[in-house]
Scaffold this motif. Structure first.
Motif, mmCIF file in Angstrom:
data_model
loop_
_atom_site.group_PDB
_atom_site.id
_atom_site.type_symbol
_atom_site.label_atom_id
_atom_site.label_comp_id
_atom_site.label_asym_id
_atom_site.label_seq_id
_atom_site.Cartn_x
_atom_site.Cartn_y
_atom_site.Cartn_z
ATOM 1 N N HIS A 67 1.000 -1.267 -0.153
ATOM 2 C CA HIS A 67 -0.002 0.083 0.041
ATOM 3 C C HIS A 67 0.877 1.233 0.044
ATOM 4 O O HIS A 67 0.609 2.120 -0.805
ATOM 5 N N LYS B 116 2.493 1.729 -3.218
ATOM 6 C CA LYS B 116 1.669 2.250 -4.351
ATOM 7 C C LYS B 116 1.093 3.764 -4.270
ATOM 8 O O LYS B 116 0.847 4.445 -5.207
ATOM 9 N N THR B 117 0.937 4.137 -2.978
ATOM 10 C CA THR B 117 0.188 5.469 -2.687
ATOM 11 C C THR B 117 1.240 6.720 -2.264
ATOM 12 O O THR B 117 0.904 7.684 -2.281
ATOM 13 N N TYR C 280 5.481 -1.388 -9.037
ATOM 14 C CA TYR C 280 4.961 -0.075 -8.887
ATOM 15 C C TYR C 280 6.058 0.886 -9.406
ATOM 16 O O TYR C 280 6.191 2.073 -9.152
ATOM 17 N N HIS C 281 7.235 0.360 -9.993
ATOM 18 C CA HIS C 281 8.022 0.980 -10.698
ATOM 19 C C HIS C 281 8.983 1.964 -9.698
ATOM 20 O O HIS C 281 9.439 2.995 -9.908
#
Length: 354
Positions: free
Chosen positions: A221, A224-225, A260-261
Motif C-alpha cells: 500500500h 503504491k500510494t 510499482y516502478h
C-alpha cells in the motif's frame, strides 16, 4: 550526530551491544571467551552481517589469548577448528566465514605462535576499522541516487548497529544528515523478531532522522500510494550472479517495488559477495526457533501443536535488483560480469554498469 557502536574492543575482552534489549535498554555484554561470542551471534545479541564478521574476528582473538601451546602446528590446527566452530553460529551471513578465513590466512604467514597471536589481534582491529570506512563509502555512493527531500523504504536493520558505523542501507541517511540534507525513511517492522521496529526506527530517531514505522503487510500500500524514491535494503550473502539473501520478506518487497516502478537497491560491502556461490538457490538459508513466531515476549500467541516454518532469510533474484551499492561503486546488470570486475582493484568512485 550520534551513531551508537555495536562492538567495542577493550584489549582483553569484547563488549557487544545486546540488541535483544533495544530499544528499551542499551546494555553491553562482556565477552571474555570464544564461546561467549558464539552464543551472542547465535542468540542475536549481535546481528547484521558485517558486525557478525567483526565479532567473530575478535572471538578468535579471545581464543588465542587463552592458548598456552607454543607448538605452531598445534596452534594452526586448533585455530582452524575454532574458526569452523564460530562459523557454525549462523550459516547464511557470508561475512562471518569471510572474516574468519581472513584472520586464518593472515596469521598463517608468520613463524611463531606469539607472532600469530599478534597477527590475529592486528587483523581483527583492521577488519573493524575498515568496515567503518567501507560503510561511509557505501553511504556516499548511495546518496548519489537520492535527492534532498526523498523518502526511502527499508526492511530489517542494516544500520550502524549492524556494522562498525553508519550501516549499509542506512548509511545514505546518516551521511545525508551529516551534510544537512533531509532524506527520510519508512521502516517495516520486520517480523518475526521486529528488527525494523526495535532497531531501525530507534536508530534513526536517535540520530534525528525522520522515520515512519509500518507493519510488513503495509508495504504494498505504501509503495503504491506514497512517493518512495527507492527501496534500499542490506544483504547477508550475494551470489556470483547477483542473487541476494536478505531478511525474510525482502523478496516480496522486491516484487512489489517492481510492480510499482520503484527502484530496488541492495547495499552491501564486497565482503558480502560469495563468488563460490553461482546463484541464489545455492545459498544456505538459516531456519530459526519456532518460538520466534509462536511466542511474543515469552507468551504463546499461537495455538498448540501447530507446525511452524521460520526461515530467517529469502533470496531476491538479480533481475529484480536495480543496483548493488558497494564501497567501490554501484554495480548494475549484467551482475555476473560486473561483480567479477568489481572484485578486482578498482577506482573507489566508479559506477560499473552496461
Amino acid at each position: 550526530m550520534s551513531v551508537i557502536s555495536s562492538l567495542q574492543w577493550k584489549g582483553d575482552h569484547l563488549l557487544l551491544l545486546d540488541q535483544r534489549q533495544l530499544p528499551h535498554q542499551e546494555i553491553y555484554l562482556k565477552q571474555t571467551a570464544i564461546e561467549d561470542v558464539w552464543n551472542s551471534i547465535s542468540a542475536l545479541v549481535v546481528r547484521g552481517a558485517p558486525a557478525i564478521g567483526i565479532a567473530a574476528a575478535y572471538g578468535l582473538v579471545l581464543w588465542s589469548q587463552h592458548v598456552q601451546t607454543k607448538d605452531i602446528s598445534t596452534f594452526k590446527a586448533e585455530l582452524r577448528t575454532q574458526g569452523e566452530y564460530l562459523a557454525s553460529s549462523r550459516p547464511t551471513a557470508v561475512n562471518l566465514s569471510w572474516a574468519i578465513e581472513r584472520i586464518i590466512r593472515v596469521s598463517f604467514t608468520v613463524p611463531t605462535v606469539e607472532k600469530m597471536k599478534e597477527a590475529i589481534l592486528k587483523e581483527a582491529i583492521i577488519i573493524h576499522q575498515e568496515d567503518e570506512l567501507v560503510c561511509q563509502r557505501i553511504g556516499e555512493h548511495g546518496l548519489k541516487l537520492l535527492n534532498d527531500g526523498d523518502t526511502i523504504l527499508t526492511h530489517c536493520n542494516a544500520g550502524g548497529i549492524a556494522t562498525a558505523k553508519y550501516g549499509t542501507a542506512l548509511a545514505p541517511l546518516h551521511l545525508a544528515k551529516q551534510n544537512g540534507l533531509s532524506i527520510s525513511a519508512i521502516a517495516t517492522e520486520t517480523r518475526p523478531v521486529l528488527q525494523g521496529a526495535r532497531l531501525t526506527a530507534w536508530e534513526l530517531e536517535r540520530a534525528g532522522i525522520d522515520v515512519t514505522l509500518i507493519t510488513d503487510s503495509m508495504a504494498a500500500h505504501v509503495l503504491k500510494t506514497k512517493k518512495i524514491a527507492a527501496v534500499i535494503v542490506g544483504a547477508d550473502r550475494i551470489a556470483a550472479n547477483g542473487d541476494t539473501a536478505n531478511k525474510i520478506g525482502t523478496l516480496g518487497l522486491a516484487h512489489i517495488a517492481k510492480a510499482y516502478h520503484v527502484p530496488f537497491y541492495i547495499a552491501a560491502p564486497l565482503s558480502t559477495i560469495d563468488y563460490s556461490i553461482p546463484h541464489g538457490d545455492a545459498i544456505p538459508i538459516e531456519e530459526r526457533d519456532p518460538k520466534e513466531i509462536t511466542h511474543y515476549q515469552g507468551q504463546r500467541v499461537a495455538a498448540e501443536n501447530i507446525e511452524v516454518f521460520n526461515p530467517a532469510f529469502d533470496v531476491t533474484p538479480h533481475h529484480l535488483i536495480n543496483g548493488i551499492i558497494t564501497e567501490h561503486g554501484i554495480i548494475r546488470t549484467p551482475y555476473e560480469e560486473n561483480l567479477v570486475h568489481l572484485s578486482l582493484p578498482n577506482d573507489q568512485n566508479t559506477e560499473v554498469h552496461s
